[in-house]
Write a protein that holds these residues in place. Structure first.
Motif, PDB file in Angstrom:
ATOM      1  N   ASN A   7       0.873  -1.169   0.000  1.00 53.17           N
ATOM      2  CA  ASN A   7       0.000   0.000   0.000  1.00 53.17           C
ATOM      3  C   ASN A   7       0.912   1.222   0.000  1.00 53.17           C
ATOM      4  N   THR A   8       1.258   1.674  -1.196  1.00 54.95           N
ATOM      5  CA  THR A   8       2.237   2.750  -1.358  1.00 54.95           C
ATOM      6  C   THR A   8       1.506   4.085  -1.403  1.00 54.95           C
ATOM      7  N   GLY A   9       1.595   4.833  -0.311  1.00 56.57           N
ATOM      8  CA  GLY A   9       0.893   6.103  -0.205  1.00 56.57           C
ATOM      9  C   GLY A   9       1.785   7.278  -0.525  1.00 56.57           C
ATOM     10  N   SER A  10       1.246   8.483  -0.328  1.00 60.49           N
ATOM     11  CA  SER A  10       1.991   9.688  -0.684  1.00 60.49           C
ATOM     12  C   SER A  10       3.207   9.905   0.205  1.00 60.49           C
ATOM     13  N   SER A  11       3.152   9.452   1.457  1.00 57.09           N
ATOM     14  CA  SER A  11       4.276   9.664   2.376  1.00 57.09           C
ATOM     15  C   SER A  11       4.618   8.417   3.183  1.00 57.09           C
ATOM     16  N   SER A  12       4.027   7.285   2.817  1.00 58.52           N
ATOM     17  CA  SER A  12       4.267   6.061   3.576  1.00 58.52           C
ATOM     18  C   SER A  12       4.086   4.844   2.675  1.00 58.52           C
ATOM     19  N   VAL A  13       4.609   3.712   3.134  1.00 57.29           N
ATOM     20  CA  VAL A  13       4.327   2.428   2.492  1.00 57.29           C
ATOM     21  C   VAL A  13       3.954   1.438   3.589  1.00 57.29           C
ATOM     22  N   LYS A  14       2.725   0.957   3.538  1.00 54.60           N
ATOM     23  CA  LYS A  14       2.302  -0.120   4.426  1.00 54.60           C
ATOM     24  C   LYS A  14       2.445  -1.436   3.680  1.00 54.60           C
ATOM     25  N   TYR A  15       2.754  -2.483   4.412  1.00 51.76           N
ATOM     26  CA  TYR A  15       2.881  -3.786   3.761  1.00 51.76           C
ATOM     27  C   TYR A  15       2.392  -4.873   4.703  1.00 51.76           C
ATOM     28  N   GLU A  16       1.919  -5.944   4.109  1.00 49.98           N
ATOM     29  CA  GLU A  16       1.431  -7.055   4.904  1.00 49.98           C
ATOM     30  C   GLU A  16       1.491  -8.325   4.065  1.00 49.98           C
ATOM     31  N   LEU A  17       1.935  -9.406   4.677  1.00 46.69           N
ATOM     32  CA  LEU A  17       1.917 -10.721   4.046  1.00 46.69           C
ATOM     33  C   LEU A  17       0.777 -11.496   4.689  1.00 46.69           C
ATOM     34  N   ILE A  18      -0.214 -11.862   3.880  1.00 48.42           N
ATOM     35  CA  ILE A  18      -1.463 -12.415   4.395  1.00 48.42           C
ATOM     36  C   ILE A  18      -1.746 -13.761   3.744  1.00 48.42           C
ATOM     37  N   GLU A  19      -2.084 -14.729   4.561  1.00 45.64           N
ATOM     38  CA  GLU A  19      -2.649 -15.987   4.071  1.00 45.64           C
ATOM     39  C   GLU A  19      -4.156 -15.762   3.993  1.00 45.64           C
ATOM     40  N   ALA A 167     -14.931   0.366   1.400  1.00 50.22           N
ATOM     41  CA  ALA A 167     -15.556  -0.947   1.253  1.00 50.22           C
ATOM     42  C   ALA A 167     -15.372  -1.777   2.512  1.00 50.22           C
ATOM     43  N   TYR A 168     -14.169  -1.742   3.071  1.00 52.30           N
ATOM     44  CA  TYR A 168     -13.891  -2.555   4.258  1.00 52.30           C
ATOM     45  C   TYR A 168     -14.683  -2.071   5.468  1.00 52.30           C
ATOM     46  N   VAL A 169     -14.623  -0.763   5.763  1.00 47.29           N
ATOM     47  CA  VAL A 169     -15.265  -0.289   6.995  1.00 47.29           C
ATOM     48  C   VAL A 169     -16.788  -0.334   6.888  1.00 47.29           C
ATOM     49  N   ALA A 170     -17.328  -0.211   5.672  1.00 45.57           N
ATOM     50  CA  ALA A 170     -18.771  -0.331   5.517  1.00 45.57           C
ATOM     51  C   ALA A 170     -19.240  -1.733   5.894  1.00 45.57           C
ATOM     52  N   GLU A 171     -18.504  -2.739   5.465  1.00 53.67           N
ATOM     53  CA  GLU A 171     -18.842  -4.118   5.832  1.00 53.67           C
ATOM     54  C   GLU A 171     -18.733  -4.322   7.338  1.00 53.67           C
ATOM     55  N   ARG A 172     -17.699  -3.773   7.951  1.00 51.50           N
ATOM     56  CA  ARG A 172     -17.533  -3.920   9.395  1.00 51.50           C
ATOM     57  C   ARG A 172     -18.626  -3.163  10.158  1.00 51.50           C
ATOM     58  N   ALA A 173     -19.040  -2.005   9.666  1.00 49.85           N
ATOM     59  CA  ALA A 173     -20.124  -1.270  10.314  1.00 49.85           C
ATOM     60  C   ALA A 173     -21.405  -2.085  10.281  1.00 49.85           C
ATOM     61  N   SER A 174     -21.653  -2.736   9.164  1.00 56.18           N
ATOM     62  CA  SER A 174     -22.836  -3.596   9.060  1.00 56.18           C
ATOM     63  C   SER A 174     -22.824  -4.667  10.143  1.00 56.18           C
ATOM     64  N   ALA A 175     -21.650  -5.277  10.360  1.00 57.05           N
ATOM     65  CA  ALA A 175     -21.547  -6.307  11.393  1.00 57.05           C
ATOM     66  C   ALA A 175     -21.736  -5.726  12.789  1.00 57.05           C
ATOM     67  N   ASP A 362      -8.680  -1.609   7.296  1.00 62.03           N
ATOM     68  CA  ASP A 362      -7.762  -2.697   6.947  1.00 62.03           C
ATOM     69  C   ASP A 362      -7.715  -2.802   5.431  1.00 62.03           C
ATOM     70  N   GLU A 363      -7.152  -1.754   4.830  1.00 60.44           N
ATOM     71  CA  GLU A 363      -7.033  -1.734   3.372  1.00 60.44           C
ATOM     72  C   GLU A 363      -6.216  -2.909   2.871  1.00 60.44           C
ATOM     73  N   GLU A 364      -5.226  -3.317   3.666  1.00 63.09           N
ATOM     74  CA  GLU A 364      -4.385  -4.433   3.240  1.00 63.09           C
ATOM     75  C   GLU A 364      -5.203  -5.717   3.096  1.00 63.09           C
ATOM     76  N   TRP A 365      -6.075  -5.970   4.063  1.00 64.66           N
ATOM     77  CA  TRP A 365      -6.923  -7.160   3.967  1.00 64.66           C
ATOM     78  C   TRP A 365      -7.847  -7.075   2.754  1.00 64.66           C
ATOM     79  N   GLU A 366      -8.448  -5.904   2.535  1.00 59.18           N
ATOM     80  CA  GLU A 366      -9.344  -5.734   1.396  1.00 59.18           C
ATOM     81  C   GLU A 366      -8.587  -5.896   0.088  1.00 59.18           C
ATOM     82  N   ILE A 367      -7.370  -5.366   0.009  1.00 56.97           N
ATOM     83  CA  ILE A 367      -6.553  -5.523  -1.193  1.00 56.97           C
ATOM     84  C   ILE A 367      -6.200  -6.990  -1.405  1.00 56.97           C
TER      85      ILE A 367
END
Length: 386
Positions: A7-19, A167-175, A362-367
């Protein structure tokens, strides 16, 4: 399938390795404050201070700390997909060329998104690379909300961004609300270095504050958000200033308070810095104005969601932004709002008319989820990206 998310942003890079199928998080971290003197790489609970001159240096540092990994796919957040990309796609040279052509619409993001793709291609040859577009979620915005009152031959429209987060937070709000997503109306406030407000009706975006580019709408770290369109011409005539560069990189909190990070702005405001205090007031006023506007668009609001780094962690911003909205049924509970929790939670009064929720995005999970879907279904071929 293990997916490495970048997740390469304007001033940061987040990364995650997900199964993806098991949900196991195998590694994660972030490089923050890229290009600044005081950068930081946090990996799996540890942190290293340093200077990361640019995004390629940050990505190389990430690959170094990840070591000998073999992801089965790499998912990339790409900010602007224009008219062509309405879902995640496998990356080919046509996709990269299209993302590069869209760079003038997202100058802080699309170029560094391409850097992330190129670095990952070299690091993991033969591994599928997938582009997941921030704009895709907003293709449901109706024409009356997406259309600017300008000549049609200009071929411009409202695109919107932060779609994977919405998309992610809307689903979580529903729950959290115990209601089907198709039955609720939400206002999503994604507040980070970039910031946006989105009206979500029955799980579909119907309006959003960012427009043709990620510059419109809320006040951001270095972006102005809404300004008089005449400002660009005025600056060019009177000061010889390139408005695009100035409004993208030298405005927002940076212009008002001298720093772009809200954590530092808050610290300075608490120490009595009047410029920082005003910056926070301007920032929160703009949020409150958009909440009121989207309340009118939706007609009924079931929940307001705070997400993103500022939205999740700055209780004072939440309180200032919601102040004065009591007649709309928006009432914060001060104790809940100030509680140090970092998880999903309600910060509004018990049984209030409108729930105010804090949902860590959790953009990483959604991605990762969309990456898996894209790999399984295949993707459009080169000619589809013209």
């Amino acid at each position: 399938m293990s997916v490495l998310v970048l997740n390469t942003g304007s001033s940061s890079v987040k990364y995650e390795l997900i199964e993806v199928e098991s949900g196991e998080r195998l590694a994660n971290g972030v490089v923050e404050r890229i290009g600044e003197d005081a950068g930081r790489l946090a990996h799996d609970g540890g942190a290293v201070e340093g200077r990361f001159a640019d995004h390629e240096a940050a990505l190389r540092a990430i690959l170094d700390v990840l070591g000998d990994i073999s992801p089965e796919a790499v998912g990339h957040r790409v900010v602007h997909g224009g008219e062509h990309f309405r879902e995640a796609v496998l990356v080919d040279e046509g996709v990269i060329a299209a993302v590069e052509r869209l760079a003038p619409l997202a100058p802080l993001h699309n170029p560094v998104n391409v850097i992330g793709i190129r670095v990952a291609q070299r690091a993991f040859p033969g591994v599928p690379q997938v582009a997941v577009f921030d704009t895709a979620f907003h293709h449901t915005i109706p024409p009356h909300a997406a259309t600017y009152a300008v000549p049609p031959e200009w071929k411009v429209r409202r695109f919107g961004f932060h779609g994977t987060s919405c998309a992610y937070v809307a689903e979580r709000a529903s729950a959290l609300l115990g209601s089907d997503l198709s039955a609720i109306n939400l206002i999503v406030l994604h507040l980070g270095n970039g910031a946006s407000a989105t009206a979500v009706q029955a799980g579909r975006s119907v309006d959003t504050s960012m427009g043709l580019t990620p510059m419109e709408g809320l006040v951001m770290g270095t972006r102005s958000g809404d300004v008089d369109p005449g400002l660009a011409g005025y600056l060019a005539r009177t000061c010889g200033i390139d408005a695009d560069e100035a409004l993208t990189r030298r405005s927002g909190l940076l212009a008002l308070a001298g720093v772009s990070d809200m954590r530092t702005v808050r610290q300075r405001a608490d120490e009595g810095d009047e410029a920082a205090r005003l910056a926070r007031e301007v920032y929160c006023h703009r949020i409150r104005k958009y909440v009121g506007a989207y309340y009118a668009v939706l007609g009924r609001v079931d929940a307001i969601i705070f997400t993103g780094g500022v939205g999740e962690h700055d209780a004072e911003v939440r309180a200032m932004s919601m102040a004065g909205l009591e007649r709309l049924g928006v009432v914060l509970d001060p104790a809940r709002n100030q509680a140090p929790s970092t998880g999903e939670r309600a910060v509004s009064e018990e049984n209030g008319e409108v729930a105010v929720l804090v949902i860590p995005t959790d953009e990483e999970w959604e991605i990762a989820r969309q990456t898996l879907q894209s790999v399984r279904r295949g993707a459009p071929q080169l000619g589809d990206h013209a």
